[in-house]
Write an enzyme that holds these catalytic residues in place. Structure first.
Site, PDB file in Angstrom:
ATOM      1  N   HIS A 167       1.081  -1.277  -0.137  1.00 16.15           N
ATOM      2  CA  HIS A 167      -0.211  -0.221  -0.402  1.00 16.15           C
ATOM      3  C   HIS A 167       0.808   1.284   0.460  1.00 16.15           C
ATOM      4  CE1 HIS A 167      -4.006  -1.689   0.446  1.00 16.15           C
ATOM      5  NE2 HIS A 167      -3.702  -2.682   0.964  1.00 16.15           N
ATOM      6  N   ASP A 225       3.363   9.619  -1.069  1.00 11.55           N
ATOM      7  CA  ASP A 225       2.623   8.797  -0.740  1.00 11.55           C
ATOM      8  C   ASP A 225       2.567   7.384  -1.695  1.00 11.55           C
ATOM      9  OD1 ASP A 225       0.192   8.612   1.196  1.00 11.55           O
ATOM     10  OD2 ASP A 225      -1.036  10.275   0.872  1.00 11.55           O
TER      11      ASP A 225
HETATM   12  P1  ADQ Z   1      -3.091   6.222   4.530  1.00  9.50           P
HETATM   13  O1  ADQ Z   1      -1.949   6.493   4.714  1.00  9.50           O
HETATM   14  O2  ADQ Z   1      -4.296   6.317   5.680  1.00  9.50           O
HETATM   15  O3  ADQ Z   1      -2.981   5.091   3.435  1.00  9.50           O
HETATM   16  P2  ADQ Z   1      -5.133   7.126   2.644  1.00  9.50           P
HETATM   17  O4  ADQ Z   1      -5.113   6.873   1.319  1.00  9.50           O
HETATM   18  O5  ADQ Z   1      -4.914   9.053   2.364  1.00  9.50           O
HETATM   19  O6  ADQ Z   1      -3.608   7.339   3.518  1.00  9.50           O
HETATM   20  O7  ADQ Z   1      -6.488   6.944   3.157  1.00  9.50           O
HETATM   21  C1  ADQ Z   1      -6.689   7.798   3.974  1.00  9.50           C
HETATM   22  C2  ADQ Z   1      -8.358   7.412   5.246  1.00  9.50           C
HETATM   23  O8  ADQ Z   1      -8.328   7.623   5.846  1.00  9.50           O
HETATM   24  C3  ADQ Z   1      -9.108   7.847   3.259  1.00  9.50           C
HETATM   25  O9  ADQ Z   1     -10.671   7.275   3.376  1.00  9.50           O
HETATM   26  C4  ADQ Z   1      -9.501   9.083   4.892  1.00  9.50           C
HETATM   27  O10 ADQ Z   1     -11.011   9.497   4.565  1.00  9.50           O
HETATM   28  C5  ADQ Z   1      -9.484   8.928   5.741  1.00  9.50           C
HETATM   29  N1  ADQ Z   1      -9.432   9.911   6.877  1.00  9.50           N
HETATM   30  C6  ADQ Z   1      -8.151  11.061   6.694  1.00  9.50           C
HETATM   31  N2  ADQ Z   1      -8.245  11.173   8.230  1.00  9.50           N
HETATM   32  C7  ADQ Z   1      -9.814  11.138   8.727  1.00  9.50           C
HETATM   33  C8  ADQ Z   1     -10.141  11.684   9.929  1.00  9.50           C
HETATM   34  N3  ADQ Z   1      -9.673  12.319  10.312  1.00  9.50           N
HETATM   35  N4  ADQ Z   1     -11.280  11.212  10.621  1.00  9.50           N
HETATM   36  C9  ADQ Z   1     -11.724   9.922   9.572  1.00  9.50           C
HETATM   37  N5  ADQ Z   1     -11.555   9.859   8.647  1.00  9.50           N
HETATM   38  C10 ADQ Z   1     -10.361  10.166   7.711  1.00  9.50           C
HETATM   39  C11 ADQ Z   1      -2.117   3.795   3.334  1.00  9.50           C
HETATM   40  C12 ADQ Z   1      -1.272   4.700   1.885  1.00  9.50           C
HETATM   41  C13 ADQ Z   1      -1.847   5.574   1.140  1.00  9.50           C
HETATM   42  C14 ADQ Z   1      -2.797   4.369   0.915  1.00  9.50           C
HETATM   43  C15 ADQ Z   1      -3.911   3.930   1.413  1.00  9.50           C
HETATM   44  C16 ADQ Z   1      -4.519   2.964   0.881  1.00  9.50           C
HETATM   45  O11 ADQ Z   1      -0.334   5.355   2.845  1.00  9.50           O
HETATM   46  O12 ADQ Z   1      -0.948   6.062   0.692  1.00  9.50           O
HETATM   47  O13 ADQ Z   1      -3.086   5.508  -0.052  1.00  9.50           O
HETATM   48  O14 ADQ Z   1      -2.764   2.724   2.277  1.00  9.50           O
HETATM   49  O15 ADQ Z   1      -3.825   1.393  -0.136  1.00  9.50           O
END
Ligand code: ADQ
Length: 464
Positions: free
Chosen positions: A156, A364
């Site tokens: 991921h 990311d």
């Molecule tokens: P993350 O680093 O967690 O994931 P991201 O892909 O942005 O990053 O996913 C975060 C999820 O958490 C999103 O669905 C977002 O809406 C939710 N989220 C963030 N802040 C929040 C908050 N304050 N309250 C509620 N929900 C919140 C890791 C990798 C990424 C990759 C994903 C999936 O680091 O690069 O895209 O896995 O593979």
């Protein structure tokens, strides 16, 4: 039809999956369809002397098999090697890696223990899908126990260029372990190219066709499977009567004409201090935005046991306090910083009600927030996405305003461009972006990976 076994460090709490998001829901759907099991850590930490058993349960028609971690496992495997070595180095941050020999032993030990526990549950024609950097050696450990099923791995997070990967302890051991998988999936073409280059230049691997690499006596499918979201579900969440009401309430309360929104776990890879510096520069360079624009930053805490995370929290609180102190007034708070998780439907409403989505990670894997922001918009009057070129999502989302997240000036100028963009251009960009978000949605990700996994592995039948 063969069963699907999903393995990840943490098993999602499916009772909260509607809140926790698309990925857990997508995997749970696949598990229901294929009579599967979700295996992993249950999130608890027990004493080193405690007996460790597998807990088999059924949650929302998905069978889960979970194990606890001992305190030592937690310190060495989870905090130590996974989050203090692999996470920073794979995000190109060798300066933040803390290498010690005990943690790599713990990482090996927990992967061995997971493999042993999991092997007792497996049937010969199961298909096994392993997720993320905590579990790179899992397939090698399963093979050592005689398991011959098709096993796939999806990373991921980014895979770094060879020179960075070589600075991780025992890179060859990790790479060799990866070749016990039949499919190795990355988020982007860049990650896939980094891995191929490392394998060819340092391990004498050979390429067979577009998507296969032979090394260490095995042939493995290696390609990108860009992850996505459930676009319609997120769009609907942003358009419920409750969401409309939330947006109206927000608009009534705030005096400003435009809102910039940022939503990220509080992690040093997300570029948050630079984001705040860029916002400050926006207020300095374009004073018309004072009392007219607010930055709403929502960042729930994560991994608070890792020192770098408490440092970033302090830095961020200092920066937002300084900006509010310098520019704020009785009727205007420039930065609204919320340090907790918020329900997904509130996030969706917030995205829809914000004129700019600001997503500026320094690095990311993909970044689902960028895709969620696009999905939440009204096609007739959409907001503008300002996106880091170093997020995996930028490979697809070319019609966003792409920025270098290290360059505060460029980000400030791009914010100004986004805030003043005319409706016609916003619509055109959004039309192209939503088409891309739909093309690589979560269903496409899941089905493409599972198809590759089901059809892979045949060339290795004699080499296990
Ligand atoms: P993350 O680093 O967690 O994931 P991201 O892909 O942005 O990053 O996913 C975060 C999820 O958490 C999103 O669905 C977002 O809406 C939710 N989220 C963030 N802040 C929040 C908050 N304050 N309250 C509620 N929900 C919140 C890791 C990798 C990424 C990759 C994903 C999936 O680091 O690069 O895209 O896995 O593979």
């Amino acid at each position: 039809m063969s069963r699907l076994i999903v393995v990840s460090n943490r098993v999602a709490d499916l009772t909260k999956s509607v809140q926790s998001g698309g990925l857990a829901v997508a995997l749970a759907d696949a598990l229901r369809e294929h009579r599967g099991i979700w295996f992993g850590w249950d999130g608890t930490v027990v004493s080193d002397a405690a007996p460790i058993g597998i807990n088999l349960t059924q949650q929302h028609h998905v069978r889960t098999a979970t194990v606890p971690l001992t305190q030592r496992d937690y310190d060495e495997y989870y905090v130590g090697f996974s989050n203090n070595v692999l996470w920073p180095s794979f995000h190109y941050r060798l300066d933040l890696g803390i290498i010690d020999a005990k943690s790599i032993d713990g990482y090996r030990r927990v992967n061995q223990r997971f493999a042993k526990a999991l092997s007792a549950l497996l049937e010969p024609d199961d298909v096994i899908w392993v997720h993320d950097y905590h579990l790179i050696p899992l397939a090698a450990e399963l093979r050592a126990l005689g398991m011959r099923q098709n096993i796939g791995f999806f990373l991921h997070i980014p895979f770094p260029p060879p020179d960075i990967f070589l600075a991780v302890p025992e890179p060859e051991w990790l790479a060799r372990a990866m070749f016990s998988y039949d499919v190795i999936g990355f988020q982007t073409r860049t990650d896939t190219a980094n891995f191929r280059r490392y394998m060819i230049e340092h391990n004498g691997a050979t390429e067979i066709g577009a998507h296969q690499i032979a090394a260490f006596g095995r042939t493995t499918t290696v390609r990108d499977f860009p992850i996505g979201i459930d676009v319609d579900a997120f769009h609907e969440m942003a358009h419920t009567p409750k969401a409309v009401e939330q947006i109206e309430r927000l608009n009534r309360r705030s005096m400003v004409s435009s809102q910039i929104v940022g939503v990220d776990r509080l992690d040093y890879s997300k570029g948050l201090p630079d984001r705040l510096r860029a916002f400050r520069l926006l207020l300095e360079l374009y004073p018309e935005n004072r009392k007219a624009v607010t930055l709403m930053q929502i960042s729930p805490p994560t991994r608070e046991d890792v020192a770098a995370y408490s440092e970033i929290r302090k830095e961020l609180e200092g920066l937002s306090g300084a900006i509010n102190g310098e520019f704020g007034d009785f009727d205007w708070t420039p930065v609204r910083y919320i340090h907790r998780a918020v329900p997904r439907d509130t996030l969706a409403a917030l995205f829809r009600g914000s004129q700019v989505g600001l997503v500026t990670p320094l690095r990311d894997g993909m970044n689902l927030v960028a895709k969620e922001y696009v999905a939440a918009q009204d096609a007739d009057d959409p907001g503008v996405l300002v996106l880091s070129r170093f997020a995996g999502a930028a490979e697809d989302l070319e019609e966003a305003i792409l920025v270098n997240p290290y360059d505060n000036q460029e980000v400030a100028q791009s914010l100004q461009r986004a805030l003043t963009m005319r409706q016609g251009e916003r619509r055109e960009r959004h039309k192209a972006l939503i088409a891309r978000v739909r093309q690589h949605d979560v269903r496409n990700w899941r089905e493409t990976f599972l198809e590759a996994l089901r059809t892979a592995g045949r060339e290795n039948e004699s080499a296990v």
